[in-house]
Design an enzyme around this catalytic site. Sequence first.
Site, PDB file in Angstrom:
ATOM      1  N   ASP A  66      -1.006  -0.074  -3.641  1.00  0.00           N
ATOM      2  CA  ASP A  66      -1.752   1.074  -4.110  1.00  0.00           C
ATOM      3  C   ASP A  66      -1.324   1.519  -5.497  1.00  0.00           C
ATOM      4  O   ASP A  66      -1.776   2.541  -5.990  1.00  0.00           O
ATOM      5  CB  ASP A  66      -1.602   2.242  -3.127  1.00  0.00           C
ATOM      6  CG  ASP A  66      -0.147   2.486  -2.761  1.00  0.00           C
ATOM      7  OD1 ASP A  66       0.716   2.225  -3.608  1.00  0.00           O
ATOM      8  OD2 ASP A  66       0.119   2.929  -1.639  1.00  0.00           O
ATOM      9  N   THR A  67      -0.446   0.776  -6.153  1.00  0.00           N
ATOM     10  CA  THR A  67       0.116   1.171  -7.435  1.00  0.00           C
ATOM     11  C   THR A  67      -0.076   0.069  -8.462  1.00  0.00           C
ATOM     12  O   THR A  67       0.063  -1.112  -8.151  1.00  0.00           O
ATOM     13  CB  THR A  67       1.621   1.474  -7.302  1.00  0.00           C
ATOM     14  OG1 THR A  67       1.819   2.457  -6.293  1.00  0.00           O
ATOM     15  CG2 THR A  67       2.199   1.974  -8.617  1.00  0.00           C
TER      16      THR A  67
END
Length: 255
Positions: A66-67
């Site tokens: 998610d990064t």
Amino acid sequence: MIEAKKLAYADMLRYAADMRFSHPPVAALLDKGHAAQRAKRIGAGDAARDVQPSTFDGLTTSSGQDTIYLSVIDRDGNIVSLIQSIYEGFGAALVPPGTGFALHNRGALFTLEADHPNVLAPRKRPLHTIIPGYMQRGDTRIGFGIMGGFNQAQAHAQFVANIADYGMDIQQALEAGRFTKGTFSGVDVNVEALVPQTVRDELTALGHQVTAVPPRTGTFGHGQAVMSDGSGVHFGASEPRHDGAAIPEAPPFGH
């Protein structure tokens, strides 16, 4: 056939997706040698109760997807170090007008302890692990970042030490074996197998509970870096634990 179905469906649930939006490892999944290795997991005498998807070099099944981190240096030596994350995949995909960011659940890192500095409150920013990095000594300037939740600060410290204390270049500093401790108490620690066994044995003798983790996994984060040494020559680095790349500016087209 039932056992083979379990194995195939585990991979389907993990990797199958619209290829316009993702990059599943199709060739690896269809490889006959890989199929043979998966087949060895089928026991002739009992049914498997827990079947895990395949893992491939360069791909991880951890939740840290998610990064993103990127660092950029232009021809004049200006550096941007940028990290962006939606934390635990909140998935709203909604961008409030005029803000430029997607709704996320970083607020989950607040605490509900009334007297704690990080207690939940309106218009307050929570504790978070968004840490774009920048370091400078003399004319040498480096923009860097290593993703991975609470691993970030640990990995950053090791990256800086690799350069400042051990004289590595930025690519070597990203590739060097790392450790990470994901818990906040106890003596457990994950150490990458790139760190020599003798060192891991020394740590064990000191009372650490060392878990050796295979090389090139997502356990120790994913990093990028750019550097200017003041000479006008610029450098880029991307570590092999993920799918990043160091990409130079393309030459001008035509005249």
